[in-house]
Design a protein around this motif. Sequence first.
Motif, mmCIF file in Angstrom:
data_model
loop_
_atom_site.group_PDB
_atom_site.id
_atom_site.type_symbol
_atom_site.label_atom_id
_atom_site.label_comp_id
_atom_site.label_asym_id
_atom_site.label_seq_id
_atom_site.Cartn_x
_atom_site.Cartn_y
_atom_site.Cartn_z
ATOM 1 N N GLU A 252 0.854 -1.153 -0.129
ATOM 2 C CA GLU A 252 -0.017 0.005 0.162
ATOM 3 C C GLU A 252 1.013 1.146 0.000
ATOM 4 O O GLU A 252 0.798 2.054 -0.869
ATOM 5 C CB GLU A 252 -0.994 0.026 1.220
ATOM 6 C CG GLU A 252 -1.718 1.433 1.405
ATOM 7 C CD GLU A 252 -2.433 1.267 2.527
ATOM 8 O OE1 GLU A 252 -2.855 2.373 2.925
ATOM 9 O OE2 GLU A 252 -2.724 0.270 3.552
ATOM 10 N N LYS A 253 1.981 1.219 0.892
ATOM 11 C CA LYS A 253 2.734 2.379 0.897
ATOM 12 C C LYS A 253 3.406 2.809 -0.227
ATOM 13 O O LYS A 253 4.192 3.871 -0.327
ATOM 14 C CB LYS A 253 3.457 2.408 2.245
ATOM 15 C CG LYS A 253 2.810 2.469 3.513
ATOM 16 C CD LYS A 253 1.891 3.488 3.644
ATOM 17 C CE LYS A 253 0.935 3.633 4.607
ATOM 18 N NZ LYS A 253 0.023 4.665 4.808
ATOM 19 N N MET A 254 3.636 1.564 -0.865
ATOM 20 C CA MET A 254 4.685 1.730 -2.174
ATOM 21 C C MET A 254 3.598 1.993 -3.447
ATOM 22 O O MET A 254 4.285 2.242 -4.529
ATOM 23 C CB MET A 254 5.216 0.346 -2.658
ATOM 24 C CG MET A 254 6.618 0.070 -1.370
ATOM 25 S SD MET A 254 7.402 -1.489 -1.735
ATOM 26 C CE MET A 254 8.314 -1.004 -3.195
ATOM 27 N N GLY A 255 2.569 2.347 -3.210
ATOM 28 C CA GLY A 255 1.618 2.469 -4.283
ATOM 29 C C GLY A 255 1.159 1.669 -5.206
ATOM 30 O O GLY A 255 0.817 1.684 -6.252
ATOM 31 N N LEU A 256 1.209 0.341 -4.686
ATOM 32 C CA LEU A 256 0.891 -0.791 -5.530
ATOM 33 C C LEU A 256 -0.331 -1.509 -5.322
ATOM 34 O O LEU A 256 -0.777 -1.528 -4.004
ATOM 35 C CB LEU A 256 1.866 -1.905 -5.211
ATOM 36 C CG LEU A 256 3.449 -1.444 -5.431
ATOM 37 C CD1 LEU A 256 4.380 -2.585 -5.017
ATOM 38 C CD2 LEU A 256 3.405 -1.190 -7.104
ATOM 39 N N GLN A 257 -1.114 -2.028 -6.196
ATOM 40 C CA GLN A 257 -2.576 -2.483 -5.974
ATOM 41 C C GLN A 257 -2.454 -3.936 -6.869
ATOM 42 O O GLN A 257 -1.698 -4.191 -7.586
ATOM 43 C CB GLN A 257 -3.458 -1.511 -6.637
ATOM 44 C CG GLN A 257 -3.643 -0.215 -6.354
ATOM 45 C CD GLN A 257 -4.777 0.717 -6.586
ATOM 46 O OE1 GLN A 257 -5.204 0.224 -7.750
ATOM 47 N NE2 GLN A 257 -5.246 1.811 -6.145
ATOM 48 N N HIS A 258 -3.240 -4.605 -6.397
ATOM 49 C CA HIS A 258 -3.452 -6.015 -6.703
ATOM 50 C C HIS A 258 -2.297 -6.752 -6.759
ATOM 51 O O HIS A 258 -1.850 -7.676 -7.646
ATOM 52 C CB HIS A 258 -3.955 -6.028 -8.114
ATOM 53 C CG HIS A 258 -5.192 -4.912 -8.391
ATOM 54 N ND1 HIS A 258 -6.444 -5.203 -7.723
ATOM 55 C CD2 HIS A 258 -5.508 -3.891 -9.074
ATOM 56 C CE1 HIS A 258 -7.366 -4.347 -7.979
ATOM 57 N NE2 HIS A 258 -6.660 -3.562 -8.759
ATOM 58 N N VAL A 259 -1.439 -6.790 -5.813
ATOM 59 C CA VAL A 259 -0.009 -7.229 -5.646
ATOM 60 C C VAL A 259 -0.571 -8.899 -5.174
ATOM 61 O O VAL A 259 -1.510 -9.122 -4.103
ATOM 62 C CB VAL A 259 0.682 -6.915 -4.465
ATOM 63 C CG1 VAL A 259 1.849 -7.747 -4.343
ATOM 64 C CG2 VAL A 259 1.301 -5.432 -5.077
ATOM 65 N N LYS A 260 -0.168 -9.952 -5.830
ATOM 66 C CA LYS A 260 -0.495 -11.148 -5.598
ATOM 67 C C LYS A 260 0.648 -11.898 -4.586
ATOM 68 O O LYS A 260 1.907 -11.608 -4.927
ATOM 69 C CB LYS A 260 -0.316 -12.174 -6.736
ATOM 70 C CG LYS A 260 -0.738 -13.542 -6.431
ATOM 71 C CD LYS A 260 -0.433 -14.600 -7.636
ATOM 72 C CE LYS A 260 -0.844 -15.927 -7.320
ATOM 73 N NZ LYS A 260 -0.732 -16.824 -8.554
ATOM 74 N N PHE A 261 0.074 -12.291 -3.374
ATOM 75 C CA PHE A 261 0.869 -12.722 -2.401
ATOM 76 C C PHE A 261 1.054 -14.225 -2.517
ATOM 77 O O PHE A 261 0.278 -15.106 -2.632
ATOM 78 C CB PHE A 261 0.236 -12.572 -0.917
ATOM 79 C CG PHE A 261 0.256 -11.171 -0.553
ATOM 80 C CD1 PHE A 261 1.052 -10.099 -1.130
ATOM 81 C CD2 PHE A 261 -0.669 -10.689 0.458
ATOM 82 C CE1 PHE A 261 1.094 -8.669 -0.695
ATOM 83 C CE2 PHE A 261 -0.897 -9.088 0.864
ATOM 84 C CZ PHE A 261 0.046 -8.338 0.178
ATOM 85 N N LYS A 262 2.458 -14.521 -2.679
ATOM 86 C CA LYS A 262 2.771 -15.972 -2.822
ATOM 87 C C LYS A 262 3.420 -16.408 -1.395
ATOM 88 O O LYS A 262 4.632 -16.613 -1.255
ATOM 89 C CB LYS A 262 3.411 -16.278 -4.156
ATOM 90 C CG LYS A 262 4.102 -17.617 -4.483
ATOM 91 C CD LYS A 262 5.049 -17.844 -5.533
ATOM 92 C CE LYS A 262 5.480 -19.105 -5.944
ATOM 93 N NZ LYS A 262 6.344 -18.968 -7.064
ATOM 94 N N PHE A 263 2.588 -17.339 -0.727
ATOM 95 C CA PHE A 263 3.126 -17.969 0.486
ATOM 96 C C PHE A 263 3.711 -19.167 0.063
ATOM 97 O O PHE A 263 3.307 -20.080 -0.564
ATOM 98 C CB PHE A 263 2.159 -18.147 1.313
ATOM 99 C CG PHE A 263 1.235 -16.963 1.786
ATOM 100 C CD1 PHE A 263 1.646 -15.966 2.978
ATOM 101 C CD2 PHE A 263 0.050 -16.346 1.300
ATOM 102 C CE1 PHE A 263 0.636 -15.153 3.023
ATOM 103 C CE2 PHE A 263 -0.730 -15.472 1.456
ATOM 104 C CZ PHE A 263 -0.025 -14.520 2.624
ATOM 105 N N THR A 264 4.987 -19.283 0.736
ATOM 106 C CA THR A 264 5.920 -20.578 0.411
ATOM 107 C C THR A 264 5.248 -21.834 1.429
ATOM 108 O O THR A 264 5.598 -22.889 1.045
ATOM 109 C CB THR A 264 7.302 -20.201 0.773
ATOM 110 O OG1 THR A 264 7.484 -20.197 2.257
ATOM 111 C CG2 THR A 264 7.951 -19.219 0.026
ATOM 112 N N GLY A 265 4.405 -21.449 2.310
ATOM 113 C CA GLY A 265 3.966 -22.462 3.212
ATOM 114 C C GLY A 265 4.887 -22.685 4.495
ATOM 115 O O GLY A 265 4.378 -23.130 5.476
ATOM 116 N N GLY A 266 6.235 -22.445 4.156
ATOM 117 C CA GLY A 266 7.108 -22.641 5.411
ATOM 118 C C GLY A 266 7.416 -23.991 5.505
ATOM 119 O O GLY A 266 7.091 -25.102 5.107
ATOM 120 N N VAL A 267 8.227 -23.978 6.935
ATOM 121 C CA VAL A 267 8.531 -25.275 7.271
ATOM 122 C C VAL A 267 7.855 -25.429 8.875
ATOM 123 O O VAL A 267 7.532 -24.565 9.504
ATOM 124 C CB VAL A 267 9.798 -25.450 7.381
ATOM 125 C CG1 VAL A 267 10.475 -25.555 5.893
ATOM 126 C CG2 VAL A 267 10.670 -24.453 8.356
#
Length: 316
Positions: A252-267
């Motif tokens: 939001e603060k970088m002025g970006l919209q519709h960013v897709k979040f790609k979660f690695t799932g982690g360990v």
Amino acid sequence: MTGGAGFIGSHLIEALMARRINVCVFDDFAAGTLQNIKPWLKDPGFSFIKGDLLCSADLAKIEKTCFETVFHFAANPEVRAGLTNPDVHFQQNVVATRNLLEAVRKAENKPTLIFTSTSTVYGEPTKIPTPEDYAPLKPISTYGASKLACEALISAYAYTYGFKAIIYRLANIVGQRSQHGVIHDFIQKLQKNPNELEILGDGTQNKSYLHINDCIEAILLGQEKSTEQVEIYNVGSEDQIDVKTIAQIAAEKMGLQHVKFKFTGGVDGGRGWKGDVKNMLLDVSKIKSLGWKPKLNSKQAITKTVKELIPFTCTF
């Protein structure tokens, strides 16, 4: 001050110089930068020694110097570094601290030693918020283990050789000039790809974040008011924020919209990496009893830091 050219150290220098306190920095620029201390290089109250705590010849440069207080901030700050090379934390944290303690032990004036430790010494405590007297301490990363080892060495040296020590167990400290951590990583990733953001873990990691300005105030107040020979303070915010929310704030603060979040799932149940503590909140009532209170909560600290770290020339 060891590590004075780094993130926390350089901010402390500003506060000390504003109080007209003479400062000598000992740093090898392994983690810090010359730019961080450049404003003070010509100030008569400031001096700089380029040196490595693992080098005896470099340590000899400060052993005969009289210091009232030694701030020990030099360390390898990357928790994940221990995954592939655990010796990094042993050498740069434990051995380096032991070498500095030898210099303090030999000092005739017995300076006070102030050390920045970490919340990761607690491991995964069953009590949240976690107080300083929580036990047993079971760190789950080599970084946390190395810091706990440093704490033990500092306590033993202080009691045995008769000097005072103050240990600060810090939450996640954020702010201008920070060069690692989740906010820095997110900004770097979004600059490379403003459409998609990879997030390590499942996004539910929930931790305390404190702005550097609040951290410096706590360190200086603890130094002024601590009375015990070895004093330990938790320093952090009084709330938490999860990684997904941090990602949303960054976008939001970088002025970006519709960013897709790609979660690695982690360990291990959604951690970002092995050794990543999923839930962290420190009990800061002890340092608050001295008169300190964070001005910003975790969300406010994250928001302010994103604004501070985004380059003014950033375009997409």
